[in-house]
Design a protein around this motif. Structure first.
Motif, mmCIF file in Angstrom:
data_model
loop_
_atom_site.group_PDB
_atom_site.id
_atom_site.type_symbol
_atom_site.label_atom_id
_atom_site.label_comp_id
_atom_site.label_asym_id
_atom_site.label_seq_id
_atom_site.Cartn_x
_atom_site.Cartn_y
_atom_site.Cartn_z
ATOM 1 N N MET A 113 -4.630 9.655 25.227
ATOM 2 C CA MET A 113 -3.107 8.688 24.656
ATOM 3 C C MET A 113 -2.794 8.075 24.557
ATOM 4 S SD MET A 113 -0.334 11.949 24.397
ATOM 5 C CE MET A 113 0.887 11.949 23.696
ATOM 6 N N ASN A 114 -2.294 7.180 24.035
ATOM 7 C CA ASN A 114 -1.521 5.763 23.927
ATOM 8 C C ASN A 114 -0.023 6.354 25.119
ATOM 9 O OD1 ASN A 114 -0.482 3.528 24.295
ATOM 10 N ND2 ASN A 114 -1.648 2.355 22.639
ATOM 11 N N SER A 115 -0.016 5.956 25.428
ATOM 12 C CA SER A 115 1.789 5.473 26.484
ATOM 13 C C SER A 115 2.413 4.984 25.310
ATOM 14 C CB SER A 115 1.958 5.213 27.822
ATOM 15 O OG SER A 115 1.173 3.896 27.733
ATOM 16 N N LEU A 116 2.218 4.009 24.642
ATOM 17 C CA LEU A 116 3.389 3.310 23.682
ATOM 18 C C LEU A 116 3.211 4.077 22.470
ATOM 19 C CD1 LEU A 116 2.068 -0.317 23.616
ATOM 20 C CD2 LEU A 116 3.593 0.125 24.716
ATOM 21 N N GLN A 117 2.512 4.938 22.321
ATOM 22 C CA GLN A 117 3.247 5.895 20.608
ATOM 23 C C GLN A 117 4.194 6.447 20.615
ATOM 24 O OE1 GLN A 117 -0.093 8.042 19.288
ATOM 25 N NE2 GLN A 117 0.651 8.516 17.678
ATOM 26 N N ASN A 118 5.349 6.829 19.645
ATOM 27 C CA ASN A 118 6.672 7.106 20.379
ATOM 28 C C ASN A 118 7.607 6.991 20.872
ATOM 29 O OD1 ASN A 118 5.562 9.085 17.951
ATOM 30 N ND2 ASN A 118 4.474 10.352 19.215
ATOM 31 N N SER A 119 7.665 6.195 21.404
ATOM 32 C CA SER A 119 8.903 5.176 22.685
ATOM 33 C C SER A 119 9.644 5.456 21.696
ATOM 34 C CB SER A 119 7.699 4.524 23.138
ATOM 35 O OG SER A 119 6.995 4.631 24.263
ATOM 36 N N ASN A 120 11.583 4.727 22.423
ATOM 37 C CA ASN A 120 12.375 3.828 21.295
ATOM 38 C C ASN A 120 12.621 3.400 22.053
ATOM 39 O OD1 ASN A 120 14.285 4.167 19.817
ATOM 40 N ND2 ASN A 120 15.651 5.887 20.568
ATOM 41 N N TRP A 121 11.991 2.300 21.916
ATOM 42 C CA TRP A 121 12.453 0.355 22.212
ATOM 43 C C TRP A 121 13.340 0.201 21.648
ATOM 44 C CZ3 TRP A 121 7.061 -0.741 23.926
ATOM 45 C CH2 TRP A 121 6.167 0.193 24.807
ATOM 46 N N THR A 122 14.040 -0.858 22.206
ATOM 47 C CA THR A 122 15.105 -2.042 22.090
ATOM 48 C C THR A 122 14.494 -3.380 22.046
ATOM 49 O OG1 THR A 122 16.864 0.083 21.343
ATOM 50 C CG2 THR A 122 17.299 -2.426 21.097
ATOM 51 N N TYR A 123 14.376 -4.211 21.444
ATOM 52 C CA TYR A 123 13.795 -5.429 21.829
ATOM 53 C C TYR A 123 14.780 -6.361 21.559
ATOM 54 C CZ TYR A 123 9.012 -3.353 20.644
ATOM 55 O OH TYR A 123 7.806 -2.308 21.315
ATOM 56 N N ILE B 215 13.111 0.617 17.614
ATOM 57 C CA ILE B 215 13.862 -0.147 17.410
ATOM 58 C C ILE B 215 13.670 -0.913 17.659
ATOM 59 C CG2 ILE B 215 16.478 0.023 17.307
ATOM 60 C CD1 ILE B 215 16.948 2.545 18.186
ATOM 61 N N ILE B 216 13.490 -2.028 17.049
ATOM 62 C CA ILE B 216 13.346 -3.912 16.900
ATOM 63 C C ILE B 216 14.423 -4.394 17.150
ATOM 64 C CG2 ILE B 216 11.912 -5.209 16.811
ATOM 65 C CD1 ILE B 216 9.400 -3.615 15.906
ATOM 66 N N GLU B 217 15.407 -4.862 17.816
ATOM 67 C CA GLU B 217 16.514 -5.897 17.581
ATOM 68 C C GLU B 217 16.379 -7.522 17.788
ATOM 69 O OE1 GLU B 217 20.076 -3.427 17.550
ATOM 70 O OE2 GLU B 217 21.422 -4.604 17.312
ATOM 71 N N ILE C 25 14.134 -2.091 11.955
ATOM 72 C CA ILE C 25 14.302 -3.358 12.649
ATOM 73 C C ILE C 25 15.266 -4.164 11.820
ATOM 74 C CG2 ILE C 25 13.149 -5.598 11.730
ATOM 75 C CD1 ILE C 25 10.491 -4.023 11.297
ATOM 76 N N LEU C 26 16.052 -3.911 12.682
ATOM 77 C CA LEU C 26 17.486 -5.231 12.492
ATOM 78 C C LEU C 26 17.556 -5.995 13.081
ATOM 79 C CD1 LEU C 26 18.874 -1.523 14.530
ATOM 80 C CD2 LEU C 26 18.760 -2.248 12.368
ATOM 81 N N LYS C 27 18.352 -7.272 12.106
ATOM 82 C CA LYS C 27 18.644 -8.273 12.370
ATOM 83 C C LYS C 27 17.104 -9.394 13.236
ATOM 84 C CE LYS C 27 23.504 -7.047 13.862
ATOM 85 N NZ LYS C 27 24.691 -6.769 14.358
ATOM 86 N N THR C 28 16.900 -9.480 12.520
ATOM 87 C CA THR C 28 15.550 -9.860 12.717
ATOM 88 C C THR C 28 14.633 -10.715 11.919
ATOM 89 O OG1 THR C 28 14.724 -8.447 14.184
ATOM 90 C CG2 THR C 28 12.981 -9.335 12.778
ATOM 91 N N ILE D 100 17.644 -3.418 8.458
ATOM 92 C CA ILE D 100 18.940 -3.804 8.025
ATOM 93 C C ILE D 100 18.809 -5.165 8.858
ATOM 94 C CG2 ILE D 100 21.214 -2.949 8.423
ATOM 95 C CD1 ILE D 100 20.291 -0.266 9.192
ATOM 96 N N ASP D 101 19.272 -6.709 7.469
ATOM 97 C CA ASP D 101 20.061 -7.360 7.951
ATOM 98 C C ASP D 101 18.493 -8.723 8.240
ATOM 99 O OD1 ASP D 101 22.817 -6.967 7.509
ATOM 100 O OD2 ASP D 101 23.177 -6.618 9.371
ATOM 101 N N THR D 102 18.221 -8.170 7.699
ATOM 102 C CA THR D 102 16.934 -8.813 8.588
ATOM 103 C C THR D 102 16.156 -9.777 7.215
ATOM 104 O OG1 THR D 102 16.244 -7.209 9.474
ATOM 105 C CG2 THR D 102 14.145 -8.359 8.915
ATOM 106 N N ASN D 103 15.342 -11.101 7.792
ATOM 107 C CA ASN D 103 14.966 -12.158 6.917
ATOM 108 C C ASN D 103 13.585 -12.197 6.800
ATOM 109 O OD1 ASN D 103 18.190 -12.640 6.465
ATOM 110 N ND2 ASN D 103 17.925 -14.104 8.005
#
Length: 183
Positions: free
Chosen positions: A1-11, A39-41, A60-63, A81-84
């Motif tokens: 099992m990959n420990s990265l899965q279903n993580s709630n990270w904000t970059y 969550i990627i911000e 994906i926010l403001k990226t 949201i707010d992504t280019n």
């Protein structure tokens, strides 16, 4: 099992996301697991290759995403949201049940894309290649569509007619509801 899965990270800007994705040991399944439920911000992606990945329930926010590759990627239930997106390729991607709010797509390649049940609000799509894709049940609200290449519009006239009818009915209903609300 990959420990990265279903993580709630904000970059944030201090996190070297690009360096992480370019690591040799970081394979396609690890890339996919990284995005599920994430969550990627406030990021700037340049030349990131996510080809053949699975991206689900991501925000994906403001990226700023430039010169990136999402080719043959399955993208499901994400909010952007707010992504280019600039000079980014989505060739052969399967994009389903996604929401894009206040996003810009400039010089992007959406050839052979399957785009289903997606919502675009206040988005700009400029100089986009949409050759041979499949587009069903998508909603564009207050969007700017400029310099679009729609080769398959003429090849499947019934589907094109029904899509245009759906857009016209959607816009008309919004105008009527706003009219009733204002009195």
């Amino acid at each position: 099992m990959n420990s990265l899965q279903n993580s709630n990270w904000t970059y944030n800007q201090n996190f070297s996301f690009q360096r992480l994705l370019k690591e040799k040991h970081f394979n396609e399944s690890a890339k996919s697991a990284l995005f599920n439920g994430t969550i990627i911000e406030n990021n700037n992606w340049d030349n990131v290759d996510l080809t053949n990945s699975d991206i689900e329930t991501t925000r994906i926010l403001k990226t700023d995403i430039q010169n990136c590759y999402f080719d043959n990627t399955d993208i499901h239930s994400i909010w952007v949201i707010d992504t280019n997106f600039e000079n980014t390729s989505f060739r052969g991607a399967n994009i389903v049940d996604c929401t894009f709010i206040n996003c810009k797509f400039i010089n992007c390649d959406l050839s052979d894309v399957t785009l289903n049940d997606c919502t675009f609000r206040h988005c700009e799509l400029c100089n986009i290649n949409l050759l041979d894709g499949s587009f069903t049940m998508n909603v564009f609200t207050n969007c700017l569509l400029e310099k679009m290449c729609f080769k398959n519009v003429l090849s499947n006239r019934l589907r094109s007619f029904l899509t245009m009818l759906g857009i016209i009915i959607g816009i008309s209903s919004v105008i009527i509801l706003v009219g009733f609300a204002q009195g």
